[in-house]
Design a protein around this motif. Structure first.
Motif, PDB file in Angstrom:
ATOM      1  N   SER A  46      83.451  32.926  75.143  1.00  0.00           N
ATOM      2  CA  SER A  46      83.027  33.784  76.241  1.00  0.00           C
ATOM      3  C   SER A  46      84.199  34.604  76.768  1.00  0.00           C
ATOM      4  O   SER A  46      84.070  35.808  77.017  1.00  0.00           O
ATOM      5  N   TYR A  47      85.353  33.973  76.942  1.00  0.00           N
ATOM      6  CA  TYR A  47      86.564  34.660  77.400  1.00  0.00           C
ATOM      7  C   TYR A  47      86.934  35.771  76.421  1.00  0.00           C
ATOM      8  O   TYR A  47      87.210  36.906  76.811  1.00  0.00           O
ATOM      9  N   ASN A  49      85.049  37.281  74.116  1.00  0.00           N
ATOM     10  CA  ASN A  49      84.050  38.345  74.052  1.00  0.00           C
ATOM     11  C   ASN A  49      84.007  39.199  75.309  1.00  0.00           C
ATOM     12  O   ASN A  49      83.667  40.374  75.251  1.00  0.00           O
ATOM     13  N   THR A  50      84.369  38.626  76.450  1.00  0.00           N
ATOM     14  CA  THR A  50      84.373  39.377  77.702  1.00  0.00           C
ATOM     15  C   THR A  50      85.617  40.256  77.841  1.00  0.00           C
ATOM     16  O   THR A  50      85.521  41.415  78.241  1.00  0.00           O
ATOM     17  N   HIS A  51      86.773  39.725  77.509  1.00  0.00           N
ATOM     18  CA  HIS A  51      88.038  40.423  77.772  1.00  0.00           C
ATOM     19  C   HIS A  51      88.692  41.027  76.541  1.00  0.00           C
ATOM     20  O   HIS A  51      89.723  41.686  76.672  1.00  0.00           O
ATOM     21  N   LYS A  53      86.595  42.308  73.568  1.00  0.00           N
ATOM     22  CA  LYS A  53      85.490  42.581  72.641  1.00  0.00           C
ATOM     23  C   LYS A  53      85.886  43.497  71.495  1.00  0.00           C
ATOM     24  O   LYS A  53      85.339  43.401  70.411  1.00  0.00           O
ATOM     25  N   LEU A  88      84.917  34.183  82.783  1.00  0.00           N
ATOM     26  CA  LEU A  88      84.408  35.525  83.057  1.00  0.00           C
ATOM     27  C   LEU A  88      85.235  36.291  84.069  1.00  0.00           C
ATOM     28  O   LEU A  88      85.371  37.503  83.981  1.00  0.00           O
TER      29      LEU A  88
END
Length: 98
Positions: A46-47, A49-51, A53, A88
């Motif tokens: 998640s980290y 893909n969020t920061h 990508k 996030l």
């Protein structure tokens, strides 16, 4: 801490780990950085893909047993760890190596 498994993000191109370089003050900057660790693999993804990508395909998530964490920090010369509490925002707690 030793019985837990942690997750780290590592580059697939050169093998380097994802680190943070917090600025404590303008006079002291740690060039070695703090190894970012996550408590779950999906938090690390998640980290990433969020920061990151645009570059997420250049990284992989690896598991590290807590018993090997201290040796990893010494081998790579990290100042400590940055425990990512919220991937996030991100919310990170930094702990210096003893």
């Amino acid at each position: 801490m030793f019985s837990q498994v942690y997750y780290v993000i590592r580059s697939t191109t050169d093998g380097r780990y994802l680190v943070a370089h917090p600025e404590i003050n303008s006079e002291t900057t740690n060039s070695t950085g703090y190894l970012l660790i996550f408590s779950q693999d999906f938090e690390a993804l998640s980290y990433l893909n969020t920061h990151g990508k645009d570059v997420a395909n250049r990284f992989a998530v690896e598991s590290v047993p807590g018993s090997q964490l201290k040796n990893l920090l010494k081998r790579w010369g990290f100042a400590g760890v940055g425990v990512v509490r919220d991937p996030l925002l991100p919310t990170i707690e930094f702990f210096a190596q003893i």
